[in-house]
Design a protein around this motif. Structure first.
Motif, short mmCIF file in Angstrom:
data_model
loop_
_atom_site.label_atom_id
_atom_site.label_comp_id
_atom_site.label_asym_id
_atom_site.label_seq_id
_atom_site.Cartn_x
_atom_site.Cartn_y
_atom_site.Cartn_z
N GLY A 1 0.40 -1.01 -0.27
CA GLY A 1 0.74 0.21 0.51
C GLY A 1 0.51 1.28 0.49
O GLY A 1 0.36 2.21 -0.68
N LYS B 1 -2.98 -5.72 -1.35
CA LYS B 1 -2.81 -4.29 -0.88
C LYS B 1 -3.23 -3.16 -2.19
O LYS B 1 -3.90 -3.30 -3.31
CB LYS B 1 -2.65 -3.48 0.00
N GLN C 1 0.60 -11.22 -6.43
CA GLN C 1 0.22 -11.63 -4.75
C GLN C 1 1.03 -12.31 -3.97
O GLN C 1 0.59 -13.92 -4.39
CB GLN C 1 -1.10 -11.94 -4.64
N GLY D 1 0.68 -14.00 -0.66
CA GLY D 1 0.06 -14.46 0.78
C GLY D 1 -0.74 -15.50 1.12
O GLY D 1 -0.81 -16.48 0.31
N THR E 1 -3.82 -15.46 0.46
CA THR E 1 -4.91 -15.98 -0.96
C THR E 1 -3.67 -15.74 -2.34
O THR E 1 -4.16 -16.00 -3.37
CB THR E 1 -5.49 -15.15 -1.09
N ASP F 1 7.79 3.74 6.82
CA ASP F 1 7.94 4.80 7.28
C ASP F 1 7.66 4.44 8.59
O ASP F 1 7.66 5.54 9.16
CB ASP F 1 7.55 6.06 6.56
N ALA G 1 5.14 -1.04 12.24
CA ALA G 1 4.74 -1.15 11.47
C ALA G 1 5.12 -3.41 11.78
O ALA G 1 6.30 -3.93 11.89
CB ALA G 1 5.65 -2.00 10.32
N GLY H 1 12.01 4.83 6.88
CA GLY H 1 11.82 5.72 6.49
C GLY H 1 10.85 5.48 5.12
O GLY H 1 10.27 4.71 4.63
N LEU I 1 10.30 5.50 1.61
CA LEU I 1 10.42 4.51 0.28
C LEU I 1 10.75 5.56 -0.59
O LEU I 1 11.54 4.87 -1.84
CB LEU I 1 9.15 3.39 0.16
N PHE I 2 10.58 6.14 -1.14
CA PHE I 2 9.98 7.63 -2.27
C PHE I 2 12.02 8.39 -2.32
O PHE I 2 12.17 8.51 -3.21
CB PHE I 2 9.58 8.23 -2.84
P1 FAD Z 1 -1.08 -1.25 3.95
O1 FAD Z 1 -2.65 -2.00 4.86
O2 FAD Z 1 -1.66 0.67 3.07
O3 FAD Z 1 0.15 -0.99 4.57
C1 FAD Z 1 0.97 0.12 3.78
C2 FAD Z 1 2.02 0.28 4.90
O4 FAD Z 1 3.20 1.29 3.76
C3 FAD Z 1 1.93 0.95 6.66
O5 FAD Z 1 2.82 -0.09 7.14
C4 FAD Z 1 2.73 1.61 6.03
O6 FAD Z 1 3.20 2.53 7.32
C5 FAD Z 1 3.54 1.33 4.59
N1 FAD Z 1 3.94 3.60 4.11
C6 FAD Z 1 3.27 3.85 3.46
N2 FAD Z 1 3.67 5.24 2.86
C7 FAD Z 1 5.20 4.33 3.17
C8 FAD Z 1 5.67 5.70 2.48
N3 FAD Z 1 6.00 6.54 1.25
N4 FAD Z 1 6.91 4.75 2.99
C9 FAD Z 1 7.66 3.39 2.99
N5 FAD Z 1 6.37 3.01 4.10
C10 FAD Z 1 5.30 3.56 3.29
N6 FAD Z 1 -2.54 -10.03 1.88
C11 FAD Z 1 -2.06 -10.09 1.73
O7 FAD Z 1 -0.86 -9.41 0.89
N7 FAD Z 1 -1.99 -11.16 0.39
C12 FAD Z 1 -2.89 -12.03 1.23
O8 FAD Z 1 -2.84 -13.20 -0.01
C13 FAD Z 1 -3.88 -12.15 1.75
N8 FAD Z 1 -4.98 -13.00 2.51
C14 FAD Z 1 -5.68 -11.89 3.41
C15 FAD Z 1 -6.26 -13.47 3.20
C16 FAD Z 1 -7.84 -12.72 4.18
C17 FAD Z 1 -9.03 -13.50 4.70
C18 FAD Z 1 -8.20 -11.44 4.45
C19 FAD Z 1 -8.66 -11.27 5.32
C20 FAD Z 1 -7.23 -10.41 4.23
C21 FAD Z 1 -5.66 -10.81 3.24
N9 FAD Z 1 -4.91 -9.80 3.14
C22 FAD Z 1 -3.63 -10.40 2.45
C23 FAD Z 1 -5.33 -8.29 3.64
C24 FAD Z 1 -3.82 -8.05 4.64
O9 FAD Z 1 -4.83 -8.15 6.15
C25 FAD Z 1 -3.70 -6.57 4.72
O10 FAD Z 1 -4.61 -6.28 4.29
C26 FAD Z 1 -3.47 -6.13 3.39
O11 FAD Z 1 -1.77 -7.45 3.49
C27 FAD Z 1 -2.47 -5.28 3.65
O12 FAD Z 1 -1.12 -4.78 2.86
P2 FAD Z 1 0.00 -3.87 2.65
O13 FAD Z 1 0.10 -3.97 3.91
O14 FAD Z 1 0.72 -3.61 1.56
O15 FAD Z 1 -1.03 -2.31 2.76
#
Ligand code: FAD
Length: 352
Positions: free
Chosen positions: A244, A269, A281, A283, A285, A320, A324, A336, A338-339
């Motif tokens: 994300g 995400k 992807q 994880g 799923t 950042d 986390a 930090g 990432l950009f």
């Molecule tokens: P986010 O939750 O949006 O996190 C973004 C992270 O980036 C945050 O920690 C933030 O601090 C950081 N960040 C933001 N901006 C910056 C920046 N500029 N520089 C550095 N860091 C930054 N997820 C999976 O990945 N794979 C799966 O297979 C999967 N299966 C799932 C199955 C089920 C049944 C459920 C309920 C969920 C599943 N999920 C899965 C979803 C999982 O729960 C999370 O919602 C998902 O992994 C979140 O993705 P993310 O960490 O990339 O995004």
């Protein structure tokens, strides 16, 4: 009241103007998803009932074979948006292309396979077009007014709901795979088409359409293709995974992946947002990966993600948020933005 009447007038025009049954021919690198052929057969029946044309719609690259097979399987016409920007699948170019075509040509019915891809972009077409979209349909019919009757299980499968869309067009549906039978292509027609039509331009039932890539965020297209053309993420020795935190900008991740000779992977995400295709992807799923090196960029470290990468060799996390959870699973962590961090890392690797 005038406004209401004007709005009603628009709706009537919209319904009256719309015509033809469209079926989306989902293909990936030349392989057509079976549900697309199933829908073409079902679409033929609906088009005949309505006395309208059945139009197949193909989006991708090198679509000659797909288009000719669609004609041999009953399509009256095939619209083809053929451009390298559509390979591999990403929600933005597909959604934009499909939406533009719908808005310019006014189909009455649009049928899309209820696959990961179909479900991913159907909403991106339906919402801006103000179209009704019925998901996970298992039966299709048209009534005496030419209105689509889309049936789908509801209330935990206890009832079959019939959903109609009286006021807006197109009437859209994502349809479950395997519920309709695909008719075989007419072998004589297929042979004739293949013998006589070497290219899309030779057949007047196949219409190349304008590609609307200008309106698409095409982030470093060339790089995206170089990196994404590589093998399955489960085979990769090195992965750069985006989450994300990248906010749709894959540029820094792609450059780092190039410098590391790594493949791209993603959290759910990033996939759900349409920034990268679902096959990448990692994880619960997604895929389970065991690369020697896993670099997590802007990934929080949710348990469902970690489940797919816990067996990676060396894990580097850039996030950042010092709290986390990904840092609990990382051998090296950089707190930090990432950009800022990733371009510096890439420059170091490239020896700049
Ligand atoms: P986010 O939750 O949006 O996190 C973004 C992270 O980036 C945050 O920690 C933030 O601090 C950081 N960040 C933001 N901006 C910056 C920046 N500029 N520089 C550095 N860091 C930054 N997820 C999976 O990945 N794979 C799966 O297979 C999967 N299966 C799932 C199955 C089920 C049944 C459920 C309920 C969920 C599943 N999920 C899965 C979803 C999982 O729960 C999370 O919602 C998902 O992994 C979140 O993705 P993310 O960490 O990339 O995004």
């Amino acid at each position: 009241q005038d406004d209401e009447m004007a709005a009603e007038g628009t709706e009537v025009d919209e319904v009256e103007r719309a015509s033809d049954v469209w079926v989306f021919l989902e293909e990936h690198a030349g392989d057509v998803m079976p549900v697309a052929w199933e829908l073409l057969t079902e679409g033929r029946r609906l088009a005949d009932d309505l006395g309208e044309d059945l139009v197949a719609l193909a989006i991708g690259e090198d679509l000659e074979d797909v288009a000719t097979e669609a004609l041999a399987r009953g399509a009256d016409r095939v619209l083809v948006a053929d451009d390298p920007v559509f390979e591999p699948y990403r929600a933005d170019p597909y959604g934009t292309q499909f939406r533009e075509m719908v808005e310019r040509r006014h189909p009455s019915i649009v049928l899309i396979g209820g696959t990961h891809t179909g479900r991913d972009f159907a909403g991106r077409v339906a919402v801006p077009a103000h179209a009704g979209l019925t998901a996970d349909v298992t039966e299709l019919d048209v009534d005496e007014d030419g209105q689509l009757l889309a049936r789908r299980p509801a209330f935990g499968g206890n009832v079959l709901a019939t959903i109609v869309c009286p006021e807006h067009r197109p009437q859209m549906a994502t349809v479950r795979a395997g519920v309709f039978e695909a008719a075989d292509p007419d072998p004589d027609e297929l042979a004739t088409l293949r013998a006589t039509d070497d290219s899309i331009a030779d057949n007047d039932r196949i219409e190349p359409v304008e590609v609307f890539i200008d309106e698409v965020d095409t982030i470093s297209e060339v790089l995206v293709r170089d990196v994404t053309e590589r093998a399955d993420v489960t085979d990769a020795d090195r992965l750069v995974a985006v989450g994300g935190g990248v906010e749709g900008d894959l540029g820094p991740a792609i450059e780092l992946a190039e410098a590391l000779d790594a493949d791209l992977a993603a959290s759910r995400k990033a996939v759900d947002e349409g920034w990268i295709e679902g096959a990448r992807q990692v994880g619960q799923t997604g895929k389970t990966v065991r690369p020697d090196l896993y670099v997590a960029l802007g990934i929080s470290g949710a348990i469902q993600h970690v489940e797919g990468m816990n067996d990676a060799g060396t894990v580097i996390a850039i996030n950042d948020d010092p709290n986390a959870p990904i840092f609990d699973h990382a051998d090296y962590g950089i707190v930090g933005d990432l950009f800022e961090v990733v371009p510096q890392l890439t420059a170091l690797l490239e020896g700049d």
